[in-house]
Design an enzyme around this catalytic site. Structure first.
Site, mmCIF file in Angstrom:
data_model
loop_
_atom_site.group_PDB
_atom_site.id
_atom_site.type_symbol
_atom_site.label_atom_id
_atom_site.label_comp_id
_atom_site.label_asym_id
_atom_site.label_seq_id
_atom_site.Cartn_x
_atom_site.Cartn_y
_atom_site.Cartn_z
ATOM 1 N NE ARG A 46 -2.808 0.295 3.552
ATOM 2 C CZ ARG A 46 -2.142 0.480 4.600
ATOM 3 N NH1 ARG A 46 -1.289 1.567 4.813
ATOM 4 N NH2 ARG A 46 -1.942 -0.710 5.470
ATOM 5 C CE1 TYR A 98 -19.494 11.475 -13.232
ATOM 6 C CE2 TYR A 98 -17.936 11.188 -11.206
ATOM 7 C CZ TYR A 98 -18.993 10.684 -12.212
ATOM 8 O OH TYR A 98 -19.123 9.206 -11.955
ATOM 9 C CG ASP A 170 -11.647 17.064 -12.706
ATOM 10 O OD1 ASP A 170 -10.931 16.485 -13.816
ATOM 11 O OD2 ASP A 170 -12.511 16.618 -12.211
ATOM 12 C CE LYS A 195 -14.262 9.437 -16.483
ATOM 13 N NZ LYS A 195 -14.632 7.862 -16.183
HETATM 14 O O1 P1T Z 1 -14.927 7.499 -12.311
HETATM 15 P P1 P1T Z 1 -13.758 8.157 -11.770
HETATM 16 O O2 P1T Z 1 -12.229 7.611 -12.016
HETATM 17 O O3 P1T Z 1 -13.758 8.074 -10.222
HETATM 18 O O4 P1T Z 1 -13.409 9.743 -12.047
HETATM 19 C C1 P1T Z 1 -14.406 10.694 -11.461
HETATM 20 C C2 P1T Z 1 -14.384 11.702 -12.311
HETATM 21 C C3 P1T Z 1 -13.656 12.908 -12.153
HETATM 22 N N1 P1T Z 1 -13.786 14.187 -13.019
HETATM 23 C C4 P1T Z 1 -14.332 14.167 -14.026
HETATM 24 C C5 P1T Z 1 -14.328 15.275 -14.875
HETATM 25 C C6 P1T Z 1 -14.922 13.077 -14.444
HETATM 26 O O5 P1T Z 1 -15.713 12.890 -15.472
HETATM 27 C C7 P1T Z 1 -15.061 11.701 -13.570
HETATM 28 C C8 P1T Z 1 -15.910 10.763 -14.242
HETATM 29 N N2 P1T Z 1 -16.774 10.887 -15.043
HETATM 30 C C9 P1T Z 1 -17.649 9.800 -15.653
HETATM 31 C C10 P1T Z 1 -17.589 8.526 -15.132
HETATM 32 C C11 P1T Z 1 -18.656 10.342 -16.595
HETATM 33 O O6 P1T Z 1 -19.068 9.563 -17.331
HETATM 34 O O7 P1T Z 1 -18.452 11.420 -17.144
#
Ligand code: P1T
Length: 377
Positions: A46, A98, A170, A195
């Site tokens: 970890r 998001y 972000d 992403k």
């Molecule tokens: O899904 P995750 O890896 O936990 O990420 C969260 C997140 C954070 N910031 C932005 C701008 C995001 O688009 C996301 C996750 N978004 C999606 C799953 C979506 O379909 O928009």
């Protein structure tokens, strides 16, 4: 070094044992200690993992930062970030983020005494006016998901510095290829590596990047103490993916631009939102702070019926949550990614029931346009 050279090499040296050119997946939960009180610098999975460290260095270099701190998801990174503030503190946030970010801020962390103001951060004076004596952080998402609204990063950095606040961006929609918020004076960059950075829709992850020693020290402590770390295999997948980030982003952008132009010129949608279009109200700001316009296009089809036609009848695009993969996806933000945001709040910034979000992949653009045309009948 140039972006692609760094993407391919930064943080990765041939494995000292075998000379393996590709950083191995160090699948181990613990490390042998030579004698009591001595270790190799690696104690427990970890806390330390070489595949993860290689990924952290790689993405830190691409974001022009000193440190990368990896997490098990984008939201795990967001949650860890909130360890920089404490009960009683106030945070200014972009009103459109998001849906999961909204949910953790408004529906979880308020229970722990954090106070949030949801502000239209595209308007610099609104940010300035929202600063209160207990404000500690400005958190912006730019461009936003899914409305593609931009925030002036240089202005956010100036307001933060003048008021001794932590500034966070972000930058998931742009990836480090198109935008580097640290260069505009932002303190911490957040990515959902799920992403564009990974880009193959086969791993979930998150990353915080900073050049600030104090924030790094705290976030590194939390990474280990709270423990939301990514698996070594997921780190390896993302490390493999960043090697092609530049070529993928170029193609995402070319295709997104062509789809946005088709939707705009054909009149198929009531409103087309893409930062690369002259009609985008912040096209100039996009040109200033981004090196490209990305692969995300949103379109308001006027009625839910017409939106459904697209969502249900496309065959090359897939109806799914997420974005940024090589394959094209469509989504209905109102009922999917942003379902946790109250309808009246969503509609204030244009996130209507007739809005469709396109994550434009890197397939042949003619097939993508034909797919949307056919879906619309
Ligand atoms: O899904 P995750 O890896 O936990 O990420 C969260 C997140 C954070 N910031 C932005 C701008 C995001 O688009 C996301 C996750 N978004 C999606 C799953 C979506 O379909 O928009």
């Amino acid at each position: 070094m140039g972006f692609s050279t760094d993407a391919i090499h930064a943080g990765q040296i041939p494995d000292p044992t075998t000379g393996a050119v590709i950083t191995p997946v160090y699948l181990t939960s613990t490390y042998a200690q030579p004698e009591l009180g001595k270790n190799t610098g690696y104690e427990y999975g970890r806390t330390h993992n070489l595949t993860r460290q290689a990924l952290e260095k790689n993405i830190a270099v691409l974001e022009k930062g000193k440190y990368g701190i990896a997490f098990a998801s984008g939201l795990a990174a967001t949650n860890a970030l909130m360890s920089l503030v404490k009960a009683g503190d106030h945070i200014i946030v972009s009103n459109n983020v998001y849906g999961g970010t909204y949910r953790i801020f408004e529906q979880n962390l308020t229970d722990f005494g954090l106070e949030y103001s949801w502000v239209d951060t595209s308007d610099v004076s609104s940010i300035q006016n929202a600063v209160k004596p207990n404000t500690k952080m400005i958190f912006v998402e730019t461009p936003t998901n899914p409305m593609l609204v931009l925030t002036d990063l240089e202005a956010v950095s100036k307001i933060s510095k003048a008021n001794n606040l932590i500034s966070v961006c972000d930058s998931t929609f742009m990836s480090p290829y198109f935008q580097n918020p640290l260069e505009w004076g932002i303190d911490i960059v957040l990515h959902s590596t799920t992403k564009y950075i990974n880009g193959h829709s086969d791993a979930v992850g998150g990353m915080l990047i900073t050049s600030n020693d104090k924030y790094h020290e705290r976030l590194r402590y939390i990474q280990n103490a709270a423990g939301a770390v990514p698996s070594p295999f997921d780190c390896w997948l993302v490390l493999r993916a960043t090697k092609t980030l530049a070529v993928r982003m170029k193609q995402h952008e070319e295709n997104a631009n062509a789809l946005a132009e088709f939707l705009e010129e054909s009149g198929a949608a009531k409103k087309v939102i893409y930062p690369g279009l002259d009609a985008h109200p912040q096209h100039e700001l996009a040109e200033k702070q981004m090196r490209g316009f990305g692969g995300m296009v949103s379109a308001d089809f006027g009625t839910l019926e017409k939106a459904k036609k697209v969502l249900n009848n496309v065959t090359v695009f897939t109806l799914a949550e997420s974005l940024g993969g090589v394959e094209s996806l469509v989504c209905h933000p109102a009922s999917m990614t942003h379902a946790s945001v109250p309808k009246e709040d969503r509609e204030k910034y244009g996130l209507t029931d007739s809005l469709v979000r396109f994550s434009v992949g890197i397939e042949d653009i003619d097939d993508l346009i034909e797919d949307v045309k056919n879906a619309l009948g």
